[in-house]
Design a protein around this motif. Structure first.
Motif, short mmCIF file in Angstrom:
data_model
loop_
_atom_site.label_atom_id
_atom_site.label_comp_id
_atom_site.label_asym_id
_atom_site.label_seq_id
_atom_site.Cartn_x
_atom_site.Cartn_y
_atom_site.Cartn_z
N THR A 61 -1.38 1.92 -0.77
CA THR A 61 -1.00 0.52 -0.54
C THR A 61 0.43 0.27 -0.97
OG1 THR A 61 -3.28 -0.16 -0.84
CG2 THR A 61 -1.60 -1.87 -1.07
N ALA A 62 0.80 0.77 -2.15
CA ALA A 62 2.16 0.57 -2.65
C ALA A 62 3.18 1.29 -1.78
CB ALA A 62 2.26 1.07 -4.09
N ALA A 63 2.87 2.50 -1.37
CA ALA A 63 3.79 3.25 -0.52
C ALA A 63 4.03 2.51 0.79
CB ALA A 63 3.24 4.65 -0.26
N LEU A 64 2.96 1.99 1.37
CA LEU A 64 3.10 1.25 2.63
C LEU A 64 3.98 0.02 2.45
CD1 LEU A 64 -0.53 1.51 4.06
CD2 LEU A 64 1.54 2.65 4.91
N ALA A 65 3.91 -0.62 1.28
CA ALA A 65 4.76 -1.79 1.02
C ALA A 65 6.23 -1.39 1.05
CB ALA A 65 4.39 -2.41 -0.32
N PHE A 66 6.53 -0.15 0.69
CA PHE A 66 7.91 0.34 0.75
C PHE A 66 8.22 0.92 2.12
CE2 PHE A 66 7.59 0.73 -3.98
CZ PHE A 66 8.70 -0.01 -4.29
N GLY A 67 7.25 0.95 3.03
CA GLY A 67 7.46 1.56 4.34
C GLY A 67 7.49 3.07 4.27
N MET A 68 6.75 3.63 3.32
CA MET A 68 6.74 5.07 3.08
C MET A 68 5.30 5.57 3.07
SD MET A 68 9.22 4.90 -0.26
CE MET A 68 10.25 6.34 -0.23
N THR A 69 5.16 6.87 3.15
CA THR A 69 3.87 7.49 2.87
C THR A 69 3.82 7.76 1.36
OG1 THR A 69 4.68 9.75 3.10
CG2 THR A 69 3.87 8.66 5.12
N ARG A 70 2.62 8.06 0.86
CA ARG A 70 2.52 8.39 -0.57
C ARG A 70 3.39 9.60 -0.90
NH1 ARG A 70 -2.77 10.49 -3.92
NH2 ARG A 70 -1.61 11.01 -5.80
N GLY A 71 3.37 10.60 -0.04
CA GLY A 71 4.18 11.80 -0.26
C GLY A 71 5.67 11.47 -0.32
N GLN A 72 6.14 10.61 0.56
CA GLN A 72 7.55 10.22 0.53
C GLN A 72 7.88 9.48 -0.75
OE1 GLN A 72 7.44 8.08 4.27
NE2 GLN A 72 8.86 9.57 5.21
N LEU A 73 6.97 8.62 -1.21
CA LEU A 73 7.21 7.89 -2.45
C LEU A 73 7.27 8.85 -3.63
CD1 LEU A 73 7.56 5.20 -3.92
CD2 LEU A 73 5.07 4.96 -3.95
#
Length: 144
Positions: free
Chosen positions: A50-62
């Motif tokens: 959920t947090a990663a999506l808020a940044f427009g990222m995947t969890r892996g990218q975050l």
């Protein structure tokens, strides 16, 4: 020949497991005076997605992001994602560049998303200076 191949495959698997830091990528923020606690993968996945999506990222990218200043200076690398007691991502732990492996917990409120320059990596940005980052609380990883 088969023994040599089996030994080589075993060594490669052990090396991959040793290099993997997925177990400590997400931790629960500690209570005052206590050490951080590792988070089970299922909890980590639900909260950080959920947090990663808020940044427009995947969890892996975050988890793989660099932290950049607003003037595009590399300040450090994201090491760990920190959840509060309710399972909400509140901080990212950043290993600061050139400061003896200092790990600091940076609040999400101080983070933004940088431009995707090369098409493969998205970085986080902060308006905090290197001195302000250094003054943030030191992060102690969870006991394994």
């Amino acid at each position: 020949m088969n023994r040599l191949t089996l030994a080589a495959v075993s060594l490669l698997a052990l090396g991959a497991a040793a290099c993997s830091d997925r177990e400590d990528d997400v931790a629960m923020a500690p209570a005052p005076g206590a050490a951080p606690v590792a988070v089970p993968e299922e909890t980590a996945e639900a909260a950080t997605q959920t947090a990663a999506l808020a940044f427009g990222m995947t969890r892996g990218q975050l988890e793989d992001a660099d932290l950049m200043s607003l003037n595009n200076t590399d300040l450090g690398d994201v090491e760990t994602l920190v959840l509060d007691a309710s399972g909400t991502l509140t901080h990212v732990v950043v290993e600061l560049e050139g400061r003896g492996d200092l790990k600091k917990a940076v609040p999400l409120a101080n983070l933004g998303v940088g431009e995707q320059v090369d098409g493969s990596a998205i970085d986080l940005t902060t308006d905090l200076t290197a001195a302000q980052l250094t003054a943030l609380p030191e992060w102690t990883p969870p006991a394994q």
